[in-house]
Enzyme design. Structure first.
Site, short mmCIF file in Angstrom:
data_model
loop_
_atom_site.label_atom_id
_atom_site.label_comp_id
_atom_site.label_asym_id
_atom_site.label_seq_id
_atom_site.Cartn_x
_atom_site.Cartn_y
_atom_site.Cartn_z
N PHE A 282 -8.12 1.13 11.47
CA PHE A 282 -6.89 1.46 12.47
C PHE A 282 -6.96 2.82 13.87
O PHE A 282 -6.46 2.92 14.55
CB PHE A 282 -6.20 2.52 11.28
CG PHE A 282 -5.10 3.11 11.58
CD1 PHE A 282 -3.97 2.55 10.95
CD2 PHE A 282 -4.41 4.53 12.36
CE1 PHE A 282 -2.21 2.79 10.89
CE2 PHE A 282 -3.24 4.78 11.92
CZ PHE A 282 -2.33 3.73 11.67
N ARG B 1 -7.95 -1.69 8.71
CA ARG B 1 -9.18 -0.99 8.39
C ARG B 1 -9.99 -0.76 9.69
O ARG B 1 -10.38 -1.24 10.20
CB ARG B 1 -10.19 -1.93 7.76
CG ARG B 1 -11.35 -1.29 6.89
CD ARG B 1 -12.18 -2.41 6.00
NE ARG B 1 -12.96 -1.90 5.63
CZ ARG B 1 -13.48 -2.72 4.48
NH1 ARG B 1 -13.47 -3.86 4.23
NH2 ARG B 1 -14.81 -2.09 3.23
N ARG C 2 -5.20 7.01 16.92
CA ARG C 2 -6.79 7.02 16.63
C ARG C 2 -7.78 6.75 17.71
O ARG C 2 -8.99 6.89 17.26
CB ARG C 2 -5.74 6.57 15.02
CG ARG C 2 -7.94 6.44 14.41
CD ARG C 2 -7.80 5.97 12.42
NE ARG C 2 -7.27 7.16 11.80
CZ ARG C 2 -7.94 7.62 11.49
NH1 ARG C 2 -9.18 8.02 11.52
NH2 ARG C 2 -7.11 8.64 10.32
N GLN D 270 1.14 -1.04 -0.18
CA GLN D 270 -0.10 0.03 0.18
C GLN D 270 0.81 1.49 0.35
O GLN D 270 0.11 2.60 -0.27
CB GLN D 270 -0.85 -0.19 1.21
CG GLN D 270 -2.25 -0.76 1.36
CD GLN D 270 -2.35 -0.87 3.10
OE1 GLN D 270 -2.74 -2.12 3.30
NE2 GLN D 270 -3.41 0.10 2.78
N GLU E 296 -12.94 2.48 5.79
CA GLU E 296 -12.84 2.50 6.92
C GLU E 296 -14.16 2.67 7.33
O GLU E 296 -14.79 1.67 8.36
CB GLU E 296 -11.73 2.99 7.73
CG GLU E 296 -10.49 2.09 6.86
CD GLU E 296 -9.28 3.67 8.06
OE1 GLU E 296 -9.76 4.34 7.52
OE2 GLU E 296 -8.75 2.82 8.76
N ALA F 98 -6.35 5.28 5.16
CA ALA F 98 -6.91 6.28 6.44
C ALA F 98 -7.68 6.45 5.43
O ALA F 98 -8.38 7.78 5.29
CB ALA F 98 -5.82 7.50 6.93
N GLU G 183 0.01 -1.80 4.58
CA GLU G 183 0.16 -0.46 4.85
C GLU G 183 1.58 -0.47 5.28
O GLU G 183 3.13 0.82 4.88
CB GLU G 183 -0.34 0.35 6.31
CG GLU G 183 -0.28 2.23 5.51
CD GLU G 183 -1.53 2.89 6.23
OE1 GLU G 183 -2.29 2.21 7.04
OE2 GLU G 183 -0.48 3.57 6.99
N PHE H 246 -6.49 -4.12 3.42
CA PHE H 246 -7.27 -4.03 4.92
C PHE H 246 -5.86 -3.18 6.07
O PHE H 246 -6.79 -3.76 7.33
CB PHE H 246 -7.38 -5.36 5.04
CG PHE H 246 -8.50 -5.86 4.00
CD1 PHE H 246 -10.19 -4.95 4.07
CD2 PHE H 246 -8.31 -6.74 3.63
CE1 PHE H 246 -10.37 -6.12 2.83
CE2 PHE H 246 -8.72 -7.76 2.61
CZ PHE H 246 -9.73 -7.13 2.21
N THR I 14 -3.96 11.13 11.36
CA THR I 14 -3.83 12.46 12.36
C THR I 14 -2.42 13.07 12.38
O THR I 14 -2.08 13.39 12.84
CB THR I 14 -3.76 11.06 13.43
OG1 THR I 14 -3.24 10.11 13.19
CG2 THR I 14 -5.46 10.13 13.44
N1 LUZ Z 1 -2.21 5.65 8.92
C1 LUZ Z 1 -1.76 6.03 9.27
C2 LUZ Z 1 -4.30 5.07 8.41
O1 LUZ Z 1 -0.61 6.30 9.19
N2 LUZ Z 1 -2.46 7.26 9.82
C3 LUZ Z 1 -3.49 7.05 10.04
O2 LUZ Z 1 -4.25 7.77 10.66
C4 LUZ Z 1 -4.48 6.32 9.64
N3 LUZ Z 1 -5.84 5.98 9.73
C5 LUZ Z 1 -6.21 4.73 9.28
C6 LUZ Z 1 -5.82 3.71 8.28
N4 LUZ Z 1 -4.24 4.27 8.44
MO1 MOS Z 2 -5.13 1.57 6.37
S1 MOS Z 2 -5.64 0.67 8.48
O1 MOS Z 2 -4.33 1.09 5.66
O2 MOS Z 2 -6.37 2.05 6.13
#
Ligand code: LUZ
Ligand code: MOS
Length: 755
Positions: A338, A336, A304, A191, A707, A503, A226, A222, A434
């Site tokens: 987070f 998903r 989060r 991702q 999400e 996110a 990431e 999901f 965030t």
């Molecule tokens: N990833 C991230 C995320 O690095 N920061 C976030 O705030 C976030 N929120 C949801 C999913 N991935």
């Molecule tokens: Mo995410 S939990 O890779 O938006």
């Protein structure tokens, strides 16, 4: 669903990592991992393994040319264990060989001696041992002491929420192709192409411009890709760099299940104070997060959780503390929601338990406390275009909440062996990374001389439909047939410094960039058209249905003709654009600010039916009113809605992630880890779009969808609990997820399970 890839997907023509045709002579990387959860490496002997025919090289930590460090937010994670192992499945050595079979056989021949150390698997146990990722973080607003002094009722409790396996269909993997002059091309299922690029250059001691990362698509992610796709890309890169040959690394399902991190399990304590009318006046909560053996994204996930600790409710006095606990499990990671779901589950549990004490129904308590326009979230942001109440009211007017509850009661009064349960789940989810700096994206658009269009962005297609959205945005901006538009792979040489597609903001950030880039070309084309048509005074030229219109009247200048003439006149038909979300900031000294561009709202009602003898249940119906903004692709958004809800239901009902005391994953196969199947899908499922919603921050006024729907699944938990209440009149069960049929039975028929 008319998604970009649909036809190729169903014909099996779409290409994933394992499908790429690799050059002849490509070697395999097999990863030798730790069999114990915590220990010192005393000795490692690879001499026998190296002699096995077919083995090219065995790579250890000491062979790394750059830094043995893959940590993202905090630099606390090694690529290959050197002196110590911290979880079962931690990579120790790379076996580069002619096949996976050879690699596996060689792994059997590696001799390793450990000195075992204490294994911690539970977050509270880690906390007691002062084993933390970072010091505790507290968000606070109002005055918690005063708040509780105004309460007529105070309710306390403990909540456990389990982890969750991502179960992307495509397992983790990468292919690395060495290029001339030490350069590398990495084809990765990630991702976050730039994370892969950054970490691989760090590990190999190369500058980032020597590493190209290309991502065509992922077979699901999901959040699991990431940060955690990077490990496998870095291991394969290290191997390819060392042997100077192409290397492929694709995990088997079993390897993936036991080596990779998952959704963070949480153990939480709450205390909630309410007036006798049911208004929440104070809420105090502590979250013990099971981070696993290194930070990964845990601190961001925990933050989060804090942001979403009050879900859709206005609470004047709040104190929320998050503690990221270091345990001997694979590092847990993005999933998903987070951390949002974990935070929201606790406030729902608190309201559920409070409803028993106050003798006000759970859903009435929820409704009484919904946020309204202008309320402040406890982290300082004001609710703008707050839709919590609008969603709730539309749900009520479209579906008649009172009648649904009465129907269930009537059913329960005449049925002994089956009981119905009802729960409502409001959701409020903040959109933006965030970490404010991550809210940036760019797009590169080319119009070719035949009028076809190629678009590159930082967005990664992982099945969520972002490519289809990019295509629709471009088609609408140029007002041309969508079939002219192609979305290219995500590539670090075309789009640099990408934020992860995460996110829920991939379509927002990249869509806005596409809009900007297309508009740049469009205005050049319109200027050109005006000179071409010599209507010099007229500013009202536009593109409509592949035709230049002047004052809304079609001319005979069509798209293809326009493009070829513009080219001949040396008009620039390419553009690059950059987008960064305006108006967001967050001050980490006060923990106040405006971290989110906007919020997504919605409300669901979930009705379940419990088999009293067996403890099994089905979800009878889910009805949702959701704020999609102005959807760019309704079918795509409805797909995300459906999938998200099912994933949320799975998290809290059937997906039982278990480790033993030695840190060994017990649910490491799909026969012991139960994901929702077609029988778990609600029999009746209806989604309504909240009307008249708009959003200044979304491309074409759309809202993020990835999400938020997952958290409707929390309602499934409380609807089953509601059905259980009517079995024997007892209530306030242990709030522990997942609520498997086994747990339902133990709750119903074993007294020690009440609290
Ligand atoms: N990833 C991230 C995320 O690095 N920061 C976030 O705030 C976030 N929120 C949801 C999913 N991935
Ligand atoms: Mo995410 S939990 O890779 O938006």
């Amino acid at each position: 669903m008319n998604n970009y890839d649909t036809i190729n997907h169903v014909q099996g023509k779409s290409i994933f990592i394992d499908d790429f045709v690799v050059p002849k002579g490509t070697l395999n990387a097999f990863i030798f991992t730790s069999a114990i959860a915590h220990g010192k490496i005393i000795n490692i002997d690879t001499s026998e393994a190296s002699k096995l025919p077919g083995v090219s090289q065995i790579i250890l930590a000491k062979d790394i040319p750059g830094e043995n460090q893959i940590g993202n937010i905090i630099h606390d994670e090694v690529l290959l264990a050197e002196n110590e192992v911290d979880f079962i499945g931690q990579p120790i050595a790379i076996i580069v060989s002619d096949s996976k079979q050879t690699g596996k056989a060689a792994a059997e021949l590696i001799n390793i001696d450990f000195e075992k150390l204490q294994v911690i698997t539970e977050p509270r146990e880690a906390f007691e041992n002062n084993s933390l990722i970072v010091p505790p973080i507290t968000f606070e607003s109002g005055n918690i002491k005063e708040g509780f002094s105004k309460a007529d009722f105070v309710v306390e409790g403990k909540v456990e929420s389990g982890g969750q396996e991502h179960l992307y269909l495509e397992t983790q993997g990468a292919i690395v192709l060495p290029q001339e002059g030490n350069r590398l091309k990495i084809i990765s299922s990630t991702q976050s192409p730039t994370s892969v690029q950054r970490v691989c250059s760090r590990v190999l001691n190369l500058s980032m411009n020597n590493v190209e990362v290309d991502v065509l698509r992922l077979g699901g992610a999901f959040g699991g890709k990431e940060d955690q796709a990077t490990v496998w890309a870095a291991l394969a890169s290290l191997a390819a760099h060392k042997v100077n040959k192409p290397v492929k690394l694709v995990l088997s399902r079993h390897e993936d299940l036991f080596m990779t991190g998952k959704r963070h399990p949480y153990s939480s304590d709450y205390k909630i104070g309410l007036t006798k009318n049911g208004k929440i006046v104070a809420y105090e909560v502590t979250f013990y997060q099971n981070a696993g053996a290194s930070a990964d994204l845990s601190t961001a996930v925990l933050e989060r959780t804090l942001f979403h600790a009050t879900n859709s409710y206005f609470i004047p006095n709040v104190k929320a503390t998050g503690i990221s606990c270091k345990t001997n499990l694979p590092p847990n990671t993005a999933f998903r929601g987070f951390g949002g779901p974990q935070g929201m589950f606790v406030i729902e549990a608190a309201l559920y338990k409070a409803s028993k004490l106050l003798d006000i129904s759970y859903y009435q308590l929820q409704k009484t406390n919904l946020l309204t326009e202008g309320n402040s979230f406890y982290y300082g942001q004001t609710a703008e275009n707050a839709q919590a109440i609008n969603c709730w009211n539309k749900l009520d007017s479209d579906f008649d909440i009172a009648k649904l509850i009465k129907d269930a009661k009537d059913f329960n009064s005449i049925n002994k062996l089956f009981k119905m349960g009802v729960a409502i789940m409001p959701v409020t989810f903040g959109i933006s990374f965030t970490s404010s700096f991550l809210n940036q994206a760019s797009a590169l658009v080319h119009v070719y001389t035949d009028g076809s269009v190629g678009i590159s962005t930082a967005a990664v297609e992982m099945g969520q439909g972002v490519n289809e959205k990019m295509r629709r945005i471009a088609a609408k901006t140029f007002s041309i047939n969508i079939n002219r538009i192609k979305i290219e792979s995500t590539n670090t040489t075309r789009i640099a410094n990408t934020s992860a597609t995460a996110a829920s903001s991939g379509a927002d950030l990249n869509g806005n960039a596409v809009l900007l880039a297309c508009n740049k070309i469009k205005s050049r084309l319109l200027n050109f058209a005006k000179s071409e048509l010599s209507s010099l005074i007229c500013d009202n030229a536009d593109l409509m249905n592949e035709t230049i219109v002047i004052d809304n009247k079609p001319t005979n200048l069509k798209w293809e003709d326009l493009i070829s003439k513009a080219y001949m006149s040396r008009i620039n038909l390419s553009s690059q654009a950059f987008y960064s979300t305006p108006k967001i900031y967050f001050d980490r000294t006060t923990n106040q600010g405006r971290p989110f561009a906007y919020h997504v709202y919605g409300t669901a009602i979930i009705i379940s039916k419990l088999d009293v003898i067996r403890g099994t249940y089905v979800i009878e119906s889910i009805k949702v009113v959701h704020d999609f903004g102005k959807s760019i692709a309704k079918e795509v958004d409805l797909g995300q809605m459906e999938g998200g809800i099912m994933q949320g239901i799975g998290w809290l009902t059937s997906e039982d992630l278990r480790y033993d005391k030695n840190g060994k994953l017990l649910s490491s196969t799909l026969s012991t880890y139960k994901v929702p199947d077609i029988y778990a899908a609600p029999k009746n499922y209806e989604v309504k779009f909240l009307e008249n919603s708009t959003n200044d921050f979304g491309p074409l006024n759309s809202k993020a969808i990835g999400e938020p729907p997952l958290m409707y699944g929390i309602g499934a938990y409380f609807s089953i609990l509601n059905a259980m209440e009517s079995v024997n009149g007892k209530n306030a069960f242990r709030i522990e997820s997942p609520l498997t049929p086994e747990r339902v039975l133990m709750n119903l028929y074993s007294d020690k399970y009440y609290n």
